[in-house]
Motif scaffolding. Structure first.
Motif, mmCIF file in Angstrom:
data_model
loop_
_atom_site.group_PDB
_atom_site.id
_atom_site.type_symbol
_atom_site.label_atom_id
_atom_site.label_comp_id
_atom_site.label_asym_id
_atom_site.label_seq_id
_atom_site.Cartn_x
_atom_site.Cartn_y
_atom_site.Cartn_z
ATOM 1 N N VAL A 321 16.469 52.161 95.072
ATOM 2 C CA VAL A 321 16.055 50.771 94.875
ATOM 3 C C VAL A 321 15.561 50.610 93.441
ATOM 4 C CG1 VAL A 321 14.459 48.954 95.594
ATOM 5 C CG2 VAL A 321 15.408 50.534 97.299
ATOM 6 N N ALA A 322 16.119 49.652 92.731
ATOM 7 C CA ALA A 322 15.691 49.398 91.355
ATOM 8 C C ALA A 322 14.278 48.821 91.354
ATOM 9 C CB ALA A 322 16.655 48.449 90.665
ATOM 10 N N VAL A 323 13.449 49.295 90.433
ATOM 11 C CA VAL A 323 12.066 48.828 90.347
ATOM 12 C C VAL A 323 11.832 47.976 89.104
ATOM 13 C CG1 VAL A 323 11.210 50.802 91.644
ATOM 14 C CG2 VAL A 323 11.300 50.924 89.145
ATOM 15 N N ARG A 324 12.877 47.752 88.340
ATOM 16 C CA ARG A 324 12.784 46.874 87.181
ATOM 17 C C ARG A 324 14.145 46.207 87.002
ATOM 18 N NH1 ARG A 324 11.017 47.773 82.747
ATOM 19 N NH2 ARG A 324 12.631 46.646 81.643
ATOM 20 N N PRO A 325 14.226 45.141 86.234
ATOM 21 C CA PRO A 325 15.510 44.439 86.089
ATOM 22 C C PRO A 325 16.594 45.341 85.511
ATOM 23 C CG PRO A 325 13.702 43.088 85.271
ATOM 24 C CD PRO A 325 13.126 44.441 85.544
ATOM 25 N N TRP A 326 17.810 45.146 85.996
ATOM 26 C CA TRP A 326 18.955 45.861 85.448
ATOM 27 C C TRP A 326 19.248 45.355 84.036
ATOM 28 C CZ3 TRP A 326 21.871 49.713 87.799
ATOM 29 C CH2 TRP A 326 21.574 49.978 89.141
ATOM 30 N N VAL A 327 19.680 46.271 83.180
ATOM 31 C CA VAL A 327 20.065 45.922 81.815
ATOM 32 C C VAL A 327 21.518 46.319 81.609
ATOM 33 C CG1 VAL A 327 19.672 46.341 79.359
ATOM 34 C CG2 VAL A 327 17.722 46.230 80.934
ATOM 35 N N GLY A 328 22.294 45.421 81.061
ATOM 36 C CA GLY A 328 23.666 45.722 80.675
ATOM 37 C C GLY A 328 23.855 45.377 79.213
ATOM 38 N N THR A 329 24.422 46.277 78.454
ATOM 39 C CA THR A 329 24.560 46.069 77.013
ATOM 40 C C THR A 329 26.005 45.762 76.640
ATOM 41 O OG1 THR A 329 25.133 48.340 76.371
ATOM 42 C CG2 THR A 329 22.790 47.839 76.724
ATOM 43 N N GLY A 330 26.188 45.288 75.423
ATOM 44 C CA GLY A 330 27.493 45.284 74.799
ATOM 45 C C GLY A 330 27.719 46.632 74.144
ATOM 46 N N ARG A 331 28.592 46.665 73.153
ATOM 47 C CA ARG A 331 28.873 47.933 72.488
ATOM 48 C C ARG A 331 27.593 48.505 71.883
ATOM 49 N NH1 ARG A 331 32.878 49.368 67.312
ATOM 50 N NH2 ARG A 331 32.639 51.635 67.551
ATOM 51 N N LEU A 332 27.377 49.790 72.113
ATOM 52 C CA LEU A 332 26.157 50.452 71.668
ATOM 53 C C LEU A 332 26.201 50.850 70.199
ATOM 54 C CD1 LEU A 332 25.730 52.894 74.692
ATOM 55 C CD2 LEU A 332 24.267 50.932 74.187
ATOM 56 N N GLN A 333 27.375 51.126 69.665
ATOM 57 C CA GLN A 333 27.485 51.783 68.367
ATOM 58 C C GLN A 333 27.260 50.802 67.216
ATOM 59 O OE1 GLN A 333 29.968 52.181 70.872
ATOM 60 N NE2 GLN A 333 28.693 53.910 71.511
ATOM 61 N N PHE A 334 26.468 51.246 66.256
ATOM 62 C CA PHE A 334 26.288 50.495 65.020
ATOM 63 C C PHE A 334 25.838 51.469 63.944
ATOM 64 C CE2 PHE A 334 22.189 50.421 67.151
ATOM 65 C CZ PHE A 334 21.277 50.665 66.139
ATOM 66 N N THR A 335 25.950 51.041 62.713
ATOM 67 C CA THR A 335 25.509 51.869 61.596
ATOM 68 C C THR A 335 25.115 50.962 60.445
ATOM 69 O OG1 THR A 335 26.081 53.756 60.184
ATOM 70 C CG2 THR A 335 27.816 52.140 60.577
ATOM 71 N N ALA A 336 24.704 51.574 59.355
ATOM 72 C CA ALA A 336 24.368 50.846 58.133
ATOM 73 C C ALA A 336 25.160 51.457 56.988
ATOM 74 C CB ALA A 336 22.872 50.929 57.845
ATOM 75 N N THR A 337 25.500 50.635 56.018
ATOM 76 C CA THR A 337 26.256 51.139 54.871
ATOM 77 C C THR A 337 25.413 52.053 54.000
ATOM 78 O OG1 THR A 337 25.701 49.108 53.684
ATOM 79 C CG2 THR A 337 27.828 49.182 54.815
ATOM 80 N N ASP A 338 24.089 51.958 54.122
ATOM 81 C CA ASP A 338 23.176 52.868 53.432
ATOM 82 C C ASP A 338 21.844 52.812 54.157
ATOM 83 O OD1 ASP A 338 22.130 54.686 51.654
ATOM 84 O OD2 ASP A 338 22.700 53.563 49.857
ATOM 85 N N SER A 339 21.048 53.853 54.001
ATOM 86 C CA SER A 339 19.755 53.875 54.678
ATOM 87 C C SER A 339 18.583 53.876 53.710
ATOM 88 C CB SER A 339 19.653 55.101 55.595
ATOM 89 O OG SER A 339 19.805 56.298 54.860
ATOM 90 N N ALA A 340 18.847 53.937 52.416
ATOM 91 C CA ALA A 340 17.758 53.977 51.443
ATOM 92 C C ALA A 340 18.068 53.051 50.285
ATOM 93 C CB ALA A 340 17.545 55.400 50.933
ATOM 94 N N GLY A 341 17.009 52.492 49.729
ATOM 95 C CA GLY A 341 17.132 51.628 48.570
ATOM 96 C C GLY A 341 15.799 51.549 47.862
#
Length: 567
Positions: A321-341
């Motif tokens: 039995v679920a004890v919290r609301p169900w979560v459904g996502t879209g595509r999980l993958q993402f990135t950044a073109t750079d991580s420092a500036g």
């Protein structure tokens, strides 16, 4: 005082000026996001005496996933706590310390269990893998109830001197030669010498600076459905005696994965260790979007539709039995073109994410912190934030993300057939064993010398994917497998031929004699203490270069640790 503010005497109060609440104090570092990444870094920096501002849009305690540890992530927490003198971080490296110091809502992860299923058929015990890491007195793996864990680390950061603000939504920022100015939805203004974004996919910094590509150049394409449940039985209790693997541990004593063509389930119990007061289990289903495109139906409905195609999974989750609301996502993958500036760093999930498979996100997070923290500390002391100072953590973070993308992408490809999955799991296992060994070696050398400079040796290792062909047998194995699966996907090989090719390559790769790596019938691995001794002996006497470099430590340090623990 604004809601959620925890003020400390040494910091100036905010005043109203020109329509904005302007804080006259300039912090050394402002950290966006008080999840486990931002809070661990805040605790480390505050412990070193820096003025840290930790800003959180929401409030603790709060729900979060990313709940299963690995030996590498546990050892990294031990290293971070030891290197930077933050005992609260080190408490998270051991299940018993979590139960004693942090929360009674905690599970244990003494096994990695993988059960392969075919639609419409009961699970075949001959298509299963139970992997049991060696127990050591250094660290142990846990199932983290993140609402309690993250809140605990925030409180640790506060104890060490950080200023924490929750319910504070930063909506704009300015990067200048002399620092960073942050503006909130409540018209408050904060200043800092450096900004670390530890939020997530919706990173304000990545968005405003145009660092988040709409179509990330990543190969994995997956989405997930998850919740917390109670009420279903342990998988072991559903098995007849002859169906159990007969090893030193059971399926329920760690993270259990149900593998299917096109996806995988996680089962992370918080009730599987004496002393836990939880009756909850984290449940999730991650789907390959090429085989399971989004259909616009409720996540709970889709979850049970998939479950009911597999009789043994349906039987396992019966009564849940679920004890919290169900979560459904879209595509999980993402990135950044750079991580420092200039004056900023995108850390962990503000930089990118692949998939929860193999719990790699925690490892990448803590290793990034280990690489970033000493460089940021020195930059603050020198008042010099030249971008080149942060070159190593930015390259490391990017390399780890792309390496994980390759591993997860090939995992999803392998799920189509048990033969390919049976072969590929060993490629992952070989990589994870040597990844664990890399951390273990540094810990052993530190315990022998007492010199914290030993920890910096981690930075001397090659960044993932940077090795040339022939330099690293494990990287060569991963590249061979990737190319073989490309040929399989193109129709040049059958699944059985692809699996046979990977098994043959495993046989040619110099791997420790603790497992029948190239034997398709050898599924389970119970890495008992005597096998750990055997692996170290192989590494110190037989292993070729460069494999032997990971074994230049004294395994006898474990006996001293056990003696200290007993005392």
């Amino acid at each position: 005082m604004a809601p959620g503010t925890i003020s400390l005497p040494r910091f100036a109060d905010s005043v109203h000026l020109g329509g904005n609440h302007v804080n006259h104090e300039t912090y050394d570092v402002a950290i966006l996001g008080a999840g486990i990444a931002g809070s661990v870094l805040a605790a480390i920096l505050a412990r070193q005496g820096f003025r840290v501002l930790l800003l959180e849009k929401g409030a603790h305690p709060r729900f979060a996933v990313g709940e299963a540890m690995q030996p590498q992530s546990s050892m990294l927490l031990w290293i971070l706590g030891e290197r930077f003198d933050v005992p609260e971080i080190q408490h998270l490296s051991c299940t018993q310390k979590i139960l004693r110091h942090v929360t009674r809502n905690c599970g244990v992860k003494k096994t990695f269990g993988f059960l392969y299923h075919e639609a419409g058929k009961p699970q075949d015990p001959q298509q299963a893998h139970l992997l049991i890491p060696p127990p050591t007195p250094l660290a142990s793996e846990s199932h983290l109830f993140r609402a309690d864990i993250d809140h605990y680390v925030v409180k640790a950061a506060i104890r060490h001197g950080a200023t924490y603000r929750d319910r504070t939504d930063v909506v704009d920022f300015t990067l200048g030669d002399d620092g960073v100015v942050l503006r909130t939805a409540g018209d408050e203004v904060f200043r800092a010498r450096f900004l670390v974004d530890g939020t997530g996919h919706k990173s304000l910094v990545a968005e405003r600076l145009g660092l988040r590509p709409k179509d990330p150049p990543l190969r994995t394409q997956s989405r997930t459905i998850f919740t917390h449940m109670r009420g279903f039985r342990r998988y072991d209790d559903l098995l007849a005696p002859h169906e159990r693997p007969g090893l030193s541990r059971g399926w329920y004593e760690g993270t259990l994965h149900h593998m299917i063509d096109g996806g995988w389930f996680w089962v992370i119990r918080f009730d599987n260790v004496p002393g836990s007061e939880s009756d909850l289990t984290s449940i999730g289903l991650t789907l390959d979007m090429r085989k399971y495109p989004e259909r616009g139906i409720p996540p709970e409905q889709e979850f049970w539709e998939v479950v009911n195609r597999y009789p043994s999974i349906a039987r396992h989750l019966e009564g849940g039995v679920a004890v919290r609301p169900w979560v459904g996502t879209g595509r999980l993958q993402f990135t950044a073109t750079d991580s420092a500036g200039p004056r900023f760093f995108l850390m962990s999930h503000a930089h990118g994410f692949i998939d929860a498979l193999y719990s790699r996100g925690m490892i990448n997070t803590f290793e990034t912190i280990h690489a970033l923290a000493p460089r940021l500390i020195q930059a603050l002391r020198d008042d010099d934030f030249t971008l080149s100072r942060f070159d190593y953590p930015r390259r490391l973070q990017d390399g780890m993300l792309l390496d994980n993308d390759r591993m997860v992408h090939n995992s999803f490809r392998s799920f189509a057939n048990f033969a390919t999955w049976n072969a590929f799991l060993r490629v992952w296992l070989a990589n994870i064993i040597f990844g664990d060994l890399r951390m273990f070696r540094v810990c052993m050398k530190y315990l022998a010398s007492g010199d914290k400079a030993e920890f910096a040796a981690l930075d001397a290792d090659a960044v993932p994917l940077s090795q040339a062909p022939g330099e690293d047998p494990l990287e060569d194995l991963s590249r061979f497998t990737d190319a073989t699966f490309d040929r399989w996907e193109a129709g040049e090989l059958t699944a059985e031929q692809a699996a046979a090719a990977v098994f043959a390559q495993l046989g040619r790769t110099p791997l420790p004699p603790i497992h029948a790596w190239s034997d398709p019938a050898a599924h389970h691995l119970d890495l008992l203490p005597e096998k750990l001794v055997k692996m170290v002996d192989w590494g110190q006497t037989v292993a070729p270069r460069p494999m032997n470099r990971w074994f230049d430590f004294d395994l006898g340090m474990l006996d001293r640790l056990r003696a200290d623990a007993a005392a």
